[in-house]
Design a protein around this motif. Structure first.
Motif, short mmCIF file in Angstrom:
data_model
loop_
_atom_site.label_atom_id
_atom_site.label_comp_id
_atom_site.label_asym_id
_atom_site.label_seq_id
_atom_site.Cartn_x
_atom_site.Cartn_y
_atom_site.Cartn_z
N VAL A 105 0.88 -1.17 0.00
CA VAL A 105 0.00 0.00 0.00
C VAL A 105 0.91 1.21 0.00
CG1 VAL A 105 -1.75 1.32 1.27
CG2 VAL A 105 -1.86 -1.19 1.20
N GLU A 106 0.67 2.11 -0.94
CA GLU A 106 1.48 3.33 -1.01
C GLU A 106 1.42 4.03 0.35
OE1 GLU A 106 1.85 7.33 -3.75
OE2 GLU A 106 0.45 5.76 -4.36
N PRO A 107 2.57 4.38 0.91
CA PRO A 107 2.60 4.91 2.28
C PRO A 107 1.64 6.06 2.56
CG PRO A 107 4.82 4.37 1.59
CD PRO A 107 3.93 4.19 0.38
N ARG A 108 1.44 6.96 1.62
CA ARG A 108 0.53 8.08 1.89
C ARG A 108 -0.92 7.65 2.03
NH1 ARG A 108 -1.18 11.30 -3.31
NH2 ARG A 108 -0.94 9.70 -4.90
N TRP A 109 -1.24 6.40 1.65
CA TRP A 109 -2.60 5.86 1.78
C TRP A 109 -2.68 4.84 2.91
CZ3 TRP A 109 -6.36 8.20 -0.84
CH2 TRP A 109 -6.02 8.94 -1.98
N GLY A 110 -1.63 4.74 3.71
CA GLY A 110 -1.60 3.77 4.80
C GLY A 110 -2.57 4.10 5.91
N ARG A 111 -2.81 3.11 6.75
CA ARG A 111 -3.66 3.23 7.94
C ARG A 111 -5.11 3.56 7.61
NH1 ARG A 111 -0.42 0.71 11.12
NH2 ARG A 111 1.54 1.70 11.55
N ARG A 112 -5.56 3.12 6.43
CA ARG A 112 -6.95 3.34 6.03
C ARG A 112 -7.68 2.03 5.75
NH1 ARG A 112 -7.06 8.63 2.10
NH2 ARG A 112 -5.99 10.02 3.53
N GLY A 113 -7.03 0.92 6.10
CA GLY A 113 -7.66 -0.39 5.92
C GLY A 113 -7.43 -1.05 4.58
N HIS A 114 -6.64 -0.42 3.71
CA HIS A 114 -6.44 -0.99 2.38
C HIS A 114 -5.71 -2.33 2.43
CE1 HIS A 114 -8.06 2.57 0.56
NE2 HIS A 114 -7.15 3.33 1.13
N GLY A 115 -4.70 -2.46 3.29
CA GLY A 115 -3.98 -3.72 3.41
C GLY A 115 -4.89 -4.84 3.86
N GLY A 116 -5.74 -4.57 4.85
CA GLY A 116 -6.69 -5.57 5.32
C GLY A 116 -7.68 -5.98 4.24
N ARG A 117 -8.16 -5.00 3.48
CA ARG A 117 -9.08 -5.32 2.38
C ARG A 117 -8.39 -6.15 1.31
NH1 ARG A 117 -11.24 -0.49 4.09
NH2 ARG A 117 -9.79 0.81 2.91
N LEU A 118 -7.13 -5.81 1.01
CA LEU A 118 -6.38 -6.60 0.03
C LEU A 118 -6.19 -8.03 0.51
CD1 LEU A 118 -3.73 -3.96 -1.06
CD2 LEU A 118 -5.33 -5.14 -2.60
N LEU A 119 -5.77 -8.20 1.77
CA LEU A 119 -5.56 -9.55 2.31
C LEU A 119 -6.86 -10.34 2.32
CD1 LEU A 119 -3.67 -11.66 3.50
CD2 LEU A 119 -4.07 -10.63 5.76
N ALA A 120 -7.95 -9.72 2.76
CA ALA A 120 -9.24 -10.41 2.79
C ALA A 120 -9.69 -10.78 1.38
CB ALA A 120 -10.29 -9.55 3.49
N GLY A 121 -9.52 -9.88 0.42
CA GLY A 121 -9.90 -10.18 -0.96
C GLY A 121 -9.08 -11.31 -1.55
N ALA A 122 -7.77 -11.26 -1.32
CA ALA A 122 -6.90 -12.32 -1.83
C ALA A 122 -7.21 -13.65 -1.15
CB ALA A 122 -5.44 -11.94 -1.60
#
Length: 185
Positions: A105-122
């Motif tokens: 996740v691009e650092p400026r977009w961090g801490r918004r849940g994107h990593g969790g959504r990516l992991l859950a989707g994958a």
């Protein structure tokens, strides 16, 4: 408020995925990887990502917030060399194990849940392909990524590998976890 979502990437997303990788590696991983490894991104990254998106065995997921691409993840069946133990033996569930090859996740977009959504989707995509558990490799010194996976219930399984970046040796831990991932909050 912008809508955040995750979707399968298409060929037209390759330039943005290459950009996210470039920015994230330069911002968050420069000291870990070294300049020589970072220089490999300068070449044909867009072409490599277009090929990865087209690969029939893996799925590249793209996280978006509004109109912006903010992160990506690559998932597919775990190759034998990724799931084998140090002596080369495969676990009984090798054919039901998926690999999360990367989450960025691009650092400026961090801490918004994107990593969790990516992991859950994958994880959901891997389950659809018959996988029951997942693995991922994370640099031992990458405390942010290790913490992220721990919050998802993934733990080191005792297997380590060392990669040579050309300037540094990078020790990675193999993490494993359940693919039934629920987002909280």
């Amino acid at each position: 408020m912008s809508t955040a979502r995750v979707r399968a990437a298409v060929a037209a997303d390759a330039p943005e995925i290459a950009r996210i990788q470039h920015v994230t590696w330069r911002t968050a991983y420069a000291e870990l990887l070294g300049e020589q490894a970072l220089a490999t991104l300068e070449g044909n990254a867009e072409q490599r990502w277009a090929e990865a998106i087209a690969h029939p065995e893996t799925t590249v997921y793209l996280a978006t917030e509004g109109e912006f691409a903010v992160g990506f993840c690559v998932a597919g069946p775990a190759p034998d060399e990724e799931i084998a133990n140090a002596s080369g033996e495969l676990p009984e569930d090798a054919d039901r194990t998926g690999l999360i090859a990367t989450i960025l996740v691009e650092p400026r977009w961090g801490r918004r849940g994107h990593g969790g959504r990516l992991l859950a989707g994958a994880a959901g995509g891997l389950r659809e392909r018959g996988a029951e558990r997942g693995i991922s490799w994370v640099a031992e010194s990458d405390s942010a990524s290790l913490s992220f996976f721990r919050r998802a219930g993934w733990r080191p399984d005792g297997t380590v590998r060392t990669l040579d970046t050309g300037e540094r040796r990078l020790r990675e831990l193999r993490l494993t976890g359940d693919l039934e991932i629920e987002l909280v909050g």
